[in-house]
Design an enzyme around this catalytic site. Structure first.
Site, PDB file in Angstrom:
ATOM      1  CB  THR A   1      -6.182  -3.786   9.438  1.00 56.08           C
ATOM      2  OG1 THR A   1      -7.005  -4.797   9.064  1.00 56.08           O
ATOM      3  CG2 THR A   1      -5.900  -4.113  10.924  1.00 56.08           C
ATOM      4  CG  ASP A   2     -11.319  -4.718   7.992  1.00 54.49           C
ATOM      5  OD1 ASP A   2     -10.245  -5.266   7.906  1.00 54.49           O
ATOM      6  OD2 ASP A   2     -12.182  -4.871   7.127  1.00 54.49           O
ATOM      7  CD  GLU A   3      -7.227  -8.712   9.402  1.00 54.57           C
ATOM      8  OE1 GLU A   3      -6.593  -9.349  10.212  1.00 54.57           O
ATOM      9  OE2 GLU A   3      -7.231  -8.951   8.043  1.00 54.57           O
TER      10      GLU A   3
ATOM     11  CE1 TYR B   1      -1.294  -6.724  10.361  1.00 50.63           C
ATOM     12  CE2 TYR B   1      -3.713  -7.695  10.054  1.00 50.63           C
ATOM     13  CZ  TYR B   1      -2.628  -6.646   9.799  1.00 50.63           C
ATOM     14  OH  TYR B   1      -2.987  -5.481   8.995  1.00 50.63           O
TER      15      TYR B   1
ATOM     16  CG  ASP C   1      10.024  -0.356   3.821  1.00 51.06           C
ATOM     17  OD1 ASP C   1       8.878  -0.293   3.387  1.00 51.06           O
ATOM     18  OD2 ASP C   1      10.587  -1.436   4.126  1.00 51.06           O
TER      19      ASP C   1
ATOM     20  CB  ILE D   1      -1.025  -0.084   1.066  1.00 53.80           C
ATOM     21  CG1 ILE D   1      -1.878  -1.306   1.292  1.00 53.80           C
ATOM     22  CG2 ILE D   1      -1.977   1.162   1.197  1.00 53.80           C
ATOM     23  CD1 ILE D   1      -2.692  -1.257   2.446  1.00 53.80           C
TER      24      ILE D   1
ATOM     25  N   PRO E   1      -3.103 -12.023  -5.153  1.00 52.18           N
ATOM     26  CG  PRO E   1      -1.301 -10.731  -4.008  1.00 52.18           C
ATOM     27  CD  PRO E   1      -2.846 -10.920  -4.075  1.00 52.18           C
ATOM     28  NE  ARG E   2      -0.478 -19.694  -1.631  1.00 55.99           N
ATOM     29  CZ  ARG E   2      -0.996 -20.734  -1.033  1.00 55.99           C
ATOM     30  NH1 ARG E   2      -1.929 -20.653  -0.026  1.00 55.99           N
ATOM     31  NH2 ARG E   2      -0.320 -22.008  -0.966  1.00 55.99           N
ATOM     32  CD  GLN E   3      -5.382 -18.534  -4.320  1.00 57.76           C
ATOM     33  OE1 GLN E   3      -4.931 -19.133  -4.725  1.00 57.76           O
ATOM     34  NE2 GLN E   3      -5.171 -18.122  -2.955  1.00 57.76           N
TER      35      GLN E   3
ATOM     36  CB  SER F   1      -3.988  -8.830  19.044  1.00 57.08           C
ATOM     37  OG  SER F   1      -2.744  -9.596  18.998  1.00 57.08           O
TER      38      SER F   1
ATOM     39  CE  LYS G   1      -1.971  -2.145  11.571  1.00 55.88           C
ATOM     40  NZ  LYS G   1      -0.961  -1.243  10.923  1.00 55.88           N
TER      41      LYS G   1
ATOM     42  CB  ILE H   1       9.012   2.140  12.561  1.00 52.73           C
ATOM     43  CG1 ILE H   1       8.547   0.707  12.655  1.00 52.73           C
ATOM     44  CG2 ILE H   1       8.834   2.591  11.318  1.00 52.73           C
ATOM     45  CD1 ILE H   1       7.116   0.651  12.689  1.00 52.73           C
TER      46      ILE H   1
HETATM   47  P1  NAD Z   1       3.250  -5.020   3.333  1.00 52.42           P
HETATM   48  O1  NAD Z   1       3.586  -6.056   4.219  1.00 52.42           O
HETATM   49  O2  NAD Z   1       2.925  -5.093   1.880  1.00 52.42           O
HETATM   50  O3  NAD Z   1       4.151  -3.755   3.500  1.00 52.42           O
HETATM   51  C1  NAD Z   1       4.545  -3.594   4.850  1.00 52.42           C
HETATM   52  C2  NAD Z   1       5.785  -2.716   4.629  1.00 52.42           C
HETATM   53  O4  NAD Z   1       6.579  -2.174   5.985  1.00 52.42           O
HETATM   54  C3  NAD Z   1       7.076  -3.330   3.938  1.00 52.42           C
HETATM   55  O5  NAD Z   1       7.740  -2.629   3.060  1.00 52.42           O
HETATM   56  C4  NAD Z   1       8.122  -3.617   5.244  1.00 52.42           C
HETATM   57  O6  NAD Z   1       9.484  -3.760   4.664  1.00 52.42           O
HETATM   58  C5  NAD Z   1       7.843  -2.718   6.150  1.00 52.42           C
HETATM   59  N1  NAD Z   1       8.391  -2.931   7.414  1.00 52.42           N
HETATM   60  C6  NAD Z   1       8.018  -3.650   8.164  1.00 52.42           C
HETATM   61  N2  NAD Z   1       8.590  -3.853   9.357  1.00 52.42           N
HETATM   62  C7  NAD Z   1       9.334  -2.795   9.500  1.00 52.42           C
HETATM   63  C8  NAD Z   1       9.958  -1.836  10.445  1.00 52.42           C
HETATM   64  N3  NAD Z   1      10.328  -2.301  11.576  1.00 52.42           N
HETATM   65  N4  NAD Z   1      10.490  -0.533  10.064  1.00 52.42           N
HETATM   66  C9  NAD Z   1      10.308  -0.074   8.892  1.00 52.42           C
HETATM   67  N5  NAD Z   1       9.519  -0.711   7.641  1.00 52.42           N
HETATM   68  C10 NAD Z   1       9.216  -1.855   8.124  1.00 52.42           C
HETATM   69  O7  NAD Z   1       1.817  -4.444   4.185  1.00 52.42           O
HETATM   70  P2  NAD Z   1       0.446  -3.624   3.155  1.00 52.42           P
HETATM   71  O8  NAD Z   1      -0.450  -4.566   2.865  1.00 52.42           O
HETATM   72  O9  NAD Z   1       1.182  -2.427   2.558  1.00 52.42           O
HETATM   73  O10 NAD Z   1      -0.162  -2.936   4.527  1.00 52.42           O
HETATM   74  C11 NAD Z   1       0.209  -1.538   4.742  1.00 52.42           C
HETATM   75  C12 NAD Z   1      -0.205  -1.031   5.967  1.00 52.42           C
HETATM   76  O11 NAD Z   1      -1.749  -0.992   5.721  1.00 52.42           O
HETATM   77  C13 NAD Z   1      -0.054  -1.922   7.391  1.00 52.42           C
HETATM   78  O12 NAD Z   1      -0.202  -0.866   8.654  1.00 52.42           O
HETATM   79  C14 NAD Z   1      -1.461  -2.955   7.205  1.00 52.42           C
HETATM   80  O13 NAD Z   1      -1.714  -3.058   8.623  1.00 52.42           O
HETATM   81  C15 NAD Z   1      -2.486  -1.776   6.722  1.00 52.42           C
HETATM   82  N6  NAD Z   1      -3.482  -2.351   6.010  1.00 52.42           N
HETATM   83  C16 NAD Z   1      -3.346  -3.120   5.045  1.00 52.42           C
HETATM   84  C17 NAD Z   1      -4.508  -3.900   4.480  1.00 52.42           C
HETATM   85  C18 NAD Z   1      -4.468  -4.636   3.296  1.00 52.42           C
HETATM   86  O14 NAD Z   1      -5.354  -5.369   2.804  1.00 52.42           O
HETATM   87  N7  NAD Z   1      -3.130  -5.035   2.688  1.00 52.42           N
HETATM   88  C19 NAD Z   1      -5.771  -3.531   4.881  1.00 52.42           C
HETATM   89  C20 NAD Z   1      -5.745  -2.620   5.838  1.00 52.42           C
HETATM   90  C21 NAD Z   1      -4.772  -2.024   6.510  1.00 52.42           C
HETATM   91  O1  TDX Z   2      -4.209 -19.199  -0.257  1.00 54.79           O
HETATM   92  C1  TDX Z   2      -5.135 -18.538   0.283  1.00 54.79           C
HETATM   93  N1  TDX Z   2      -6.280 -18.883   0.215  1.00 54.79           N
HETATM   94  C2  TDX Z   2      -7.535 -18.177   1.058  1.00 54.79           C
HETATM   95  O2  TDX Z   2      -8.449 -18.912   0.987  1.00 54.79           O
HETATM   96  C3  TDX Z   2      -4.850 -17.100   1.176  1.00 54.79           C
HETATM   97  C4  TDX Z   2      -3.541 -16.708   1.297  1.00 54.79           C
HETATM   98  C5  TDX Z   2      -6.044 -17.048   1.812  1.00 54.79           C
HETATM   99  N2  TDX Z   2      -7.102 -17.247   1.965  1.00 54.79           N
HETATM  100  C6  TDX Z   2      -8.098 -16.568   2.556  1.00 54.79           C
HETATM  101  C7  TDX Z   2      -8.037 -16.060   3.849  1.00 54.79           C
HETATM  102  C8  TDX Z   2      -8.842 -14.959   3.922  1.00 54.79           C
HETATM  103  O3  TDX Z   2     -10.203 -14.964   4.215  1.00 54.79           O
HETATM  104  O4  TDX Z   2      -8.370 -15.232   1.862  1.00 54.79           O
HETATM  105  C9  TDX Z   2      -8.667 -14.214   2.657  1.00 54.79           C
HETATM  106  C10 TDX Z   2      -7.700 -13.206   2.347  1.00 54.79           C
HETATM  107  O5  TDX Z   2      -6.370 -13.471   3.070  1.00 54.79           O
HETATM  108  P1  TDX Z   2      -5.275 -12.755   3.138  1.00 54.79           P
HETATM  109  O6  TDX Z   2      -4.817 -12.025   1.856  1.00 54.79           O
HETATM  110  O7  TDX Z   2      -4.195 -13.414   3.708  1.00 54.79           O
HETATM  111  O8  TDX Z   2      -5.846 -11.502   4.026  1.00 54.79           O
HETATM  112  P2  TDX Z   2      -6.397 -11.232   5.542  1.00 54.79           P
HETATM  113  O9  TDX Z   2      -6.200 -12.203   6.219  1.00 54.79           O
HETATM  114  O10 TDX Z   2      -8.012 -10.980   5.204  1.00 54.79           O
HETATM  115  O11 TDX Z   2      -5.945  -9.887   5.992  1.00 54.79           O
HETATM  116  C11 TDX Z   2      -5.810  -8.853   5.040  1.00 54.79           C
HETATM  117  O12 TDX Z   2      -6.611  -7.636   5.193  1.00 54.79           O
HETATM  118  C12 TDX Z   2      -6.573  -6.858   6.216  1.00 54.79           C
HETATM  119  C13 TDX Z   2      -4.347  -8.145   4.878  1.00 54.79           C
HETATM  120  O13 TDX Z   2      -3.276  -9.149   4.832  1.00 54.79           O
HETATM  121  C14 TDX Z   2      -4.050  -7.461   6.344  1.00 54.79           C
HETATM  122  O14 TDX Z   2      -2.803  -6.897   6.295  1.00 54.79           O
HETATM  123  C15 TDX Z   2      -5.182  -6.466   6.343  1.00 54.79           C
HETATM  124  O15 TDX Z   2      -4.793  -5.769   7.677  1.00 54.79           O
END
Ligand code: NAD
Ligand code: TDX
Length: 331
Positions: free
Chosen positions: A120-122, A147, A33, A12, A189-191, A149, A151, A58
């Site tokens: 996050t909404d989690e 994770y 980062d 993000i 992206p995994r799928q 908890s 956040k 950080i």
């Molecule tokens: P990500 O894992 O893709 O990226 C996290 C980045 O933080 C990485 O570049 C990593 O190197 C860096 N990082 C980790 N530990 C660090 C540290 N100690 N110091 C400096 N940098 C560090 O995560 P993302 O999906 O881009 O999520 C970004 C933010 O958004 C997070 O706070 C996450 O909780 C929040 N968020 C994510 C989602 C989602 O769907 N991905 C949804 C809601 C909120």
């Molecule tokens: O291979 C898989 N198959 C599958 O069914 C994977 C990797 C996941 N899943 C399911 C688990 C979840 O129900 O898909 C859903 C999404 O999984 P993730 O991509 O791992 O996301 P989730 O656990 O929902 O959390 C994501 O959204 C909130 C982000 O990773 C978090 O960083 C964010 O806070």
């Protein structure tokens, strides 16, 4: 405005920096980062000459103090972000998400700077499938996983520093993001990358779990709206009314990628797997006027598939490493 973006080499954060270079070219960006496995330095390559990049954590008190002092605003994306990893080894989640956020808060307090904290909404736990309700800013925190908890802990620290020390900060809690440059350990992206390599999608458990999908650019535009038009001290939920269960997402991906509807496999479920997330973002919409632009998940997913198909060098090496972890975890 001088802006420190933590976690700017992740999914993000990198999309945020790329977009801000277009929409707010007068912002001077420094990315901090630590380049964990989840980062990809290539994501920032198109703007490498236009930003400052600092590799570091950080949780490094001295470094954070210096960088916060040198900027006007901190946008805090950095986190350990993957639930499955937090169930395997929670410690880095505590260090980065809790201690790291604490370090940022102390520096923000000392130097009188503005903070926007990304969450996050989690943190709200999960909803039943048939619950008509959705999460709002008044929903009690009730996180399930290590994770979420950590956040939630970070969110509570930010709220306490607002109340007790009067720091100028806002918080946002967003639902599941999708789009380009997301690490291949995550569901979509995994799928996509699996199918591109001839591997069937993997569905955890029954696949009835619901996520409320939002395009990463919509999330990032909402963050800018909160920074510019939100009220200091407030929390805003970000969501785009994109509820889909995991089976539905896999069905859509298979259709868009020209595979039969039954070309997927069930794998072991995630322990404690949250059932459903759903966001009511009416406060954000009413106070800032923000609206999502990518309301059509089909076209958003097609564009995401096209991006992964066009950029194999971005993901190939992390794919192998991520699948080794999944093999060990039996998922
Ligand atoms: P990500 O894992 O893709 O990226 C996290 C980045 O933080 C990485 O570049 C990593 O190197 C860096 N990082 C980790 N530990 C660090 C540290 N100690 N110091 C400096 N940098 C560090 O995560 P993302 O999906 O881009 O999520 C970004 C933010 O958004 C997070 O706070 C996450 O909780 C929040 N968020 C994510 C989602 C989602 O769907 N991905 C949804 C809601 C909120
Ligand atoms: O291979 C898989 N198959 C599958 O069914 C994977 C990797 C996941 N899943 C399911 C688990 C979840 O129900 O898909 C859903 C999404 O999984 P993730 O991509 O791992 O996301 P989730 O656990 O929902 O959390 C994501 O959204 C909130 C982000 O990773 C978090 O960083 C964010 O806070």
């Amino acid at each position: 405005m001088r802006v420190l973006v933590t976690g700017g080499a992740g999914f993000i954060g990198s999309n945020f920096v790329l977009r801000i270079r277009q929409t707010r070219p007068d912002w001077q960006i420094t990315v901090l980062d630590s380049l964990t496995y989840a980062a990809n330095a290539d994501s920032l390559a198109p703007v490498a000459d236009e930003i400052e990049f600092v590799q570091g954590s950080i949780a490094d008190e001295v470094l954070i103090d210096r960088l916060v002092a040198a900027n006007d605003l901190v946008i805090h994306f950095a986190a350990e972000s993957h639930n499955d990893n937090s169930l395997d080894n929670p410690y880095p989640f505590v260090e980065t998400n809790v201690i790291g956020t604490f370090r940022i808060l102390e520096a923000v307090r000392k130097h009188g700077k503005r903070l926007h904290h990304i969450s996050t909404d989690e943190v709200y736990g999960d909803l039943e499938l048939d619950d008509p309700g959705r999460f709002s800013e008044t929903t009690p925190l009730n996180p399930s996983s290590p994770y979420s908890s950590t956040k939630a802990s970070a969110d509570l620290l930010v709220r306490a520093w607002i109340r007790s020390f009067d720091i100028t900060a806002t918080l946002s809690n967003c639902s599941n993001n999708y789009g380009p440059r997301q690490h291949v350990e995550k569901f979509i992206p995994r799928q996509i990358t699996g199918v591109l390599q001839g591997v069937k999608p993997k569905l955890y458990g029954s696949g009835e779990n619901v996520r409320d999908w939002i395009h990463v650019d919509d999330h990032n535009d909402a963050v800018v709206s909160i920074i510019e038009d939100g009220r200091p001290g407030e929390t805003y939920l970000i969501g785009a009314d994109g509820e889909q269960n995991n089976r539905e997402i896999i069905a859509l991906l298979l259709e868009l990628m020209g595979k039969p509807a039954d070309w997927f496999e069930h794998v072991n479920d995630r322990p404690g797997h949250d059932l459903r997330y759903a966001i009511d973002s009416s406060k954000l919409r009413a106070e800032t006027g923000w609206l999502p632009r990518y309301s059509d998940i089909r076209s958003g997913l097609q564009a995401t598939i096209d991006w992964y198909a066009a950029n194999p060098t971005w993901w190939t090496s992390s794919k192998e490493a991520a699948e080794q972890v999944y093999t060990r975890l039996g998922r």
